[in-house]
Design a protein around this motif. Structure first.
Motif, short mmCIF file in Angstrom:
data_model
loop_
_atom_site.label_atom_id
_atom_site.label_comp_id
_atom_site.label_asym_id
_atom_site.label_seq_id
_atom_site.Cartn_x
_atom_site.Cartn_y
_atom_site.Cartn_z
N LYS A 1 5.15 4.87 2.31
CA LYS A 1 5.48 6.09 3.05
C LYS A 1 6.28 5.75 4.31
O LYS A 1 7.28 6.40 4.63
CB LYS A 1 4.22 6.87 3.41
CG LYS A 1 4.53 8.20 4.02
CD LYS A 1 3.32 9.08 4.09
CE LYS A 1 3.75 10.40 4.69
NZ LYS A 1 3.18 11.53 4.10
N SER B 1 0.84 -1.20 0.00
CA SER B 1 0.00 0.00 0.00
C SER B 1 0.87 1.25 0.00
O SER B 1 2.07 1.20 0.29
CB SER B 1 -0.89 0.02 1.24
OG SER B 1 -0.10 0.19 2.40
N MET B 2 0.22 2.36 -0.27
CA MET B 2 0.89 3.67 -0.23
C MET B 2 1.37 3.96 1.20
O MET B 2 2.46 4.50 1.39
CB MET B 2 -0.07 4.76 -0.69
CG MET B 2 0.54 6.10 -0.81
SD MET B 2 1.21 6.43 -2.43
CE MET B 2 -0.28 6.46 -3.38
N PHE C 1 5.20 6.83 -6.38
CA PHE C 1 5.52 7.33 -5.04
C PHE C 1 6.96 7.75 -5.05
O PHE C 1 7.84 6.94 -5.37
CB PHE C 1 5.26 6.25 -3.97
CG PHE C 1 5.41 6.79 -2.58
CD1 PHE C 1 4.37 7.49 -1.99
CD2 PHE C 1 6.60 6.64 -1.88
CE1 PHE C 1 4.50 8.02 -0.71
CE2 PHE C 1 6.75 7.17 -0.61
CZ PHE C 1 5.69 7.85 -0.02
N TYR D 1 0.74 6.50 -11.63
CA TYR D 1 0.80 6.92 -10.24
C TYR D 1 2.10 6.39 -9.65
O TYR D 1 2.39 5.20 -9.76
CB TYR D 1 -0.41 6.40 -9.46
CG TYR D 1 -1.70 6.96 -10.00
CD1 TYR D 1 -2.15 8.22 -9.60
CD2 TYR D 1 -2.44 6.25 -10.93
CE1 TYR D 1 -3.33 8.74 -10.11
CE2 TYR D 1 -3.62 6.77 -11.44
CZ TYR D 1 -4.06 8.01 -11.04
OH TYR D 1 -5.22 8.54 -11.55
N PRO E 1 3.08 10.93 -2.98
CA PRO E 1 2.50 10.31 -4.17
C PRO E 1 2.42 11.36 -5.27
O PRO E 1 2.16 12.53 -5.01
CB PRO E 1 1.11 9.87 -3.70
CG PRO E 1 0.78 10.77 -2.57
CD PRO E 1 2.09 11.17 -1.94
N ILE F 1 3.12 2.85 -8.64
CA ILE F 1 2.02 2.28 -7.87
C ILE F 1 1.11 1.50 -8.80
O ILE F 1 0.63 0.45 -8.52
CB ILE F 1 1.19 3.38 -7.16
CG1 ILE F 1 2.09 4.26 -6.29
CG2 ILE F 1 0.05 2.78 -6.36
CD1 ILE F 1 2.71 3.57 -5.13
#
Length: 177
Positions: free
Chosen positions: A38, A33-34, A145, A143, A152, A177
């Motif tokens: 992060k 996941s984002m 990151f 998309y 993002p 992503i």
């Protein structure tokens, strides 16, 4: 603060490589996941950790002696959403699977790319292609990151600056992503 070893797993690349060759990757992490990206980017920045980003590794051969550095694998960044004639999918999805799904939904354009053994993210990163067709011809948005800025981003196909087997993604610390 050291990154806990529990975060990583080992990977014998000879078991996943299309060439059935290659050494061990000793520190592989697979964000899904984002939020996980992060967290990793913050941790790596704090600890000044170096890393490489990989997909299915169909275009990478690891030396028999292996690699001790950190490897971020996009294999768990998955998901598929089809709306009209647009397919939005995670970078960890198989390009062959997406091409087959497109054919099933009567969406044309991916047929010539169906034999590429890698992921969508890898194909976009290096502008994969064959039989006179490149993924850049089909890409509207990407998309990513930014691991350095921990942000993002959304890039258009034009912003990707695609060229033969290359894109601007390769010039930075970006995860598709």
């Amino acid at each position: 603060m050291n990154t806990p070893d529990a975060l990583y797993h080992e990977l014998d690349t000879s078991k996943i490589s299309p060439l059935k060759a290659g050494g061990m990757l000793r520190k592989v992490v697979c964000p899904s996941s984002m939020a996980e990206l992060k967290s990793l980017s913050g941790r790596f920045a704090d600890e000044k950790q170096q890393y490489v980003i990989v997909g299915k590794m169909s275009n990478i051969l690891v030396l028999d002696g292996g690699y001790d550095g950190i490897v971020i694998s996009t294999e768990k960044l998955k998901g598929i959403d089809i709306r009209g004639n647009t397919i939005c999918c995670g970078s960890g999805e198989s390009l062959a699977k997406i091409a087959a799904l497109a054919a099933e939904k009567q969406l044309s354009g991916l047929e010539k790319l169906s034999g590429i053994p890698g992921t969508v993210g890898g194909a976009v990163c290096m502008n994969g292609g064959c039989f006179g067709k490149e993924i850049s011809e089909l890409t509207r948005k990407v998309y990513v990151f930014d691991m350095d800025k921990q942000l993002p981003l959304e890039w258009t196909g034009q912003q990707m600056a695609f060229s033969y087997r290359s894109s601007d993604i390769m010039k930075g610390t970006y995860v598709i992503i």
